[in-house]
Design a protein around this motif. Structure first.
Motif, PDB file in Angstrom:
ATOM      1  N   MET A   1      10.839   4.587   0.594  1.00  0.00           N
ATOM      2  CA  MET A   1       9.324   4.325   0.552  1.00  0.00           C
ATOM      3  C   MET A   1       8.493   5.296   0.009  1.00  0.00           C
ATOM      4  SD  MET A   1       6.759   3.314   3.620  1.00  0.00           S
ATOM      5  CE  MET A   1       7.597   1.690   4.001  1.00  0.00           C
ATOM      6  N   LEU A   2       7.541   5.051  -0.700  1.00  0.00           N
ATOM      7  CA  LEU A   2       6.665   6.285  -0.953  1.00  0.00           C
ATOM      8  C   LEU A   2       5.196   6.275  -0.151  1.00  0.00           C
ATOM      9  CD1 LEU A   2       6.233   5.605  -5.117  1.00  0.00           C
ATOM     10  CD2 LEU A   2       7.139   7.689  -3.758  1.00  0.00           C
ATOM     11  N   THR A   3       4.986   7.604   0.307  1.00  0.00           N
ATOM     12  CA  THR A   3       3.928   7.719   1.154  1.00  0.00           C
ATOM     13  C   THR A   3       3.065   8.960   0.339  1.00  0.00           C
ATOM     14  OG1 THR A   3       5.160   7.180   2.966  1.00  0.00           O
ATOM     15  CG2 THR A   3       3.094   8.302   3.224  1.00  0.00           C
ATOM     16  N   LEU A   4       1.661   8.512   0.474  1.00  0.00           N
ATOM     17  CA  LEU A   4       0.769   9.630  -0.188  1.00  0.00           C
ATOM     18  C   LEU A   4      -0.263  10.067   0.960  1.00  0.00           C
ATOM     19  CD1 LEU A   4      -0.307  10.526  -2.852  1.00  0.00           C
ATOM     20  CD2 LEU A   4      -1.861   8.776  -2.757  1.00  0.00           C
ATOM     21  N   HIS A   5       0.133  11.346   1.365  1.00  0.00           N
ATOM     22  CA  HIS A   5      -0.569  12.103   2.071  1.00  0.00           C
ATOM     23  C   HIS A   5      -1.723  12.700   1.511  1.00  0.00           C
ATOM     24  CE1 HIS A   5       2.514  11.737   5.518  1.00  0.00           C
ATOM     25  NE2 HIS A   5       3.150  11.489   4.568  1.00  0.00           N
ATOM     26  N   THR A   6      -3.005  12.544   2.037  1.00  0.00           N
ATOM     27  CA  THR A   6      -4.419  12.972   1.401  1.00  0.00           C
ATOM     28  C   THR A   6      -5.007  13.535   2.664  1.00  0.00           C
ATOM     29  OG1 THR A   6      -6.138  12.684  -0.036  1.00  0.00           O
ATOM     30  CG2 THR A   6      -5.603  11.034   1.345  1.00  0.00           C
ATOM     31  N   ALA A   7      -5.835  14.818   2.260  1.00  0.00           N
ATOM     32  CA  ALA A   7      -6.868  15.424   2.975  1.00  0.00           C
ATOM     33  C   ALA A   7      -7.805  15.998   2.365  1.00  0.00           C
ATOM     34  CB  ALA A   7      -6.079  16.495   3.930  1.00  0.00           C
TER      35      ALA A   7
END
Length: 214
Positions: A1-7
């Motif tokens: 699974m692809l997960t995009l973490h952004t801040a």
């Protein structure tokens, strides 16, 4: 699974320029890409998105694993705190009085690893000799590194004794690197230095979210 973490801010490593609205794309236990959130989201529209407040950095490293995990006892709250208090127990005489079994040492180390994860720590350096403690560290997801000479202090706080927070970074956030990083409730690195590692809101190791502040 692809997960995009952004801040709000991404700092990929020591000396790396800060990137506003940056992101880290994770596939399995590795980083697939880093860059501006809008670009990565457009390229991978089906990725799950996790939005974090603050600054996203490499996970942190602490030294002195033997002192922190074998030479310190962390009372079990609430079962032992009435007798021992809430502060960690140190010193050879005090530890000997506790008559610790290997099982209690392992449980103490497990509680310590939880405190470390809550500070954005992803790796500890030192030599561990108690099997139950080594098992607790392995199960926590923390990487165990060989002892190394360091200018920092032996402390659960990875920033203790360091002039700059970047000195505690473990690794660089780049494509192909292990997916281990942390997010702190701070606008930038100077503010992170001021508010400290307890401002950690999330810690990711091997692509898994192992700590999330509630």
């Amino acid at each position: 699974m692809l997960t995009l973490h952004t801040a709000g801010l991404l700092v990929a490593g020591r000396g790396a320029g800060p990137l506003r609205a940056g992101a880290v794309l994770v596939e399995g236990d590795r980083i697939a890409a880093t860059g501006p959130y809008e670009e990565l989201a457009a390229a991978r529209p089906h990725a799950r998105v996790r939005r974090w407040p603050g600054v996203l950095t490499p996970g942190l490293l602490v030294h002195g694993a033997q002192e922190l995990l074998e030479g310190t006892y962390y009372p079990d709250d609430p079962y032992e705190t009435a007798e021992l208090g809430t502060e960690p127990v140190t010193g050879a005489e005090a530890l000997a009085a506790l008559e610790l079994t290997d099982a209690r040492r392992g449980n103490s180390a497990r509680r310590a690893t939880q405190r470390l994860l809550a500070r954005g720590v992803v790796a500890v350096a030192g030599r561990l000799t108690v099997p139950a403690v080594r098992t607790a560290v392995a199960r926590s997801g923390l990487e165990l590194l060989p002892p190394a000479v360091t200018a920092g202090s032996v402390s659960l706080d990875p920033f203790a004794g360091r002039e700059r927070v970047e000195e505690a970074f473990h690794g660089v956030l780049q494509a192909g690197a292990p997916a281990r990083f942390a997010v702190f409730a701070a606008a930038d690195l100077p503010e992170l230095a001021a508010v400290g590692s307890t401002s950690c809101v999330a810690t990711v190791i091997g692509g898994r979210l192992l700590h999330r502040r509630r």
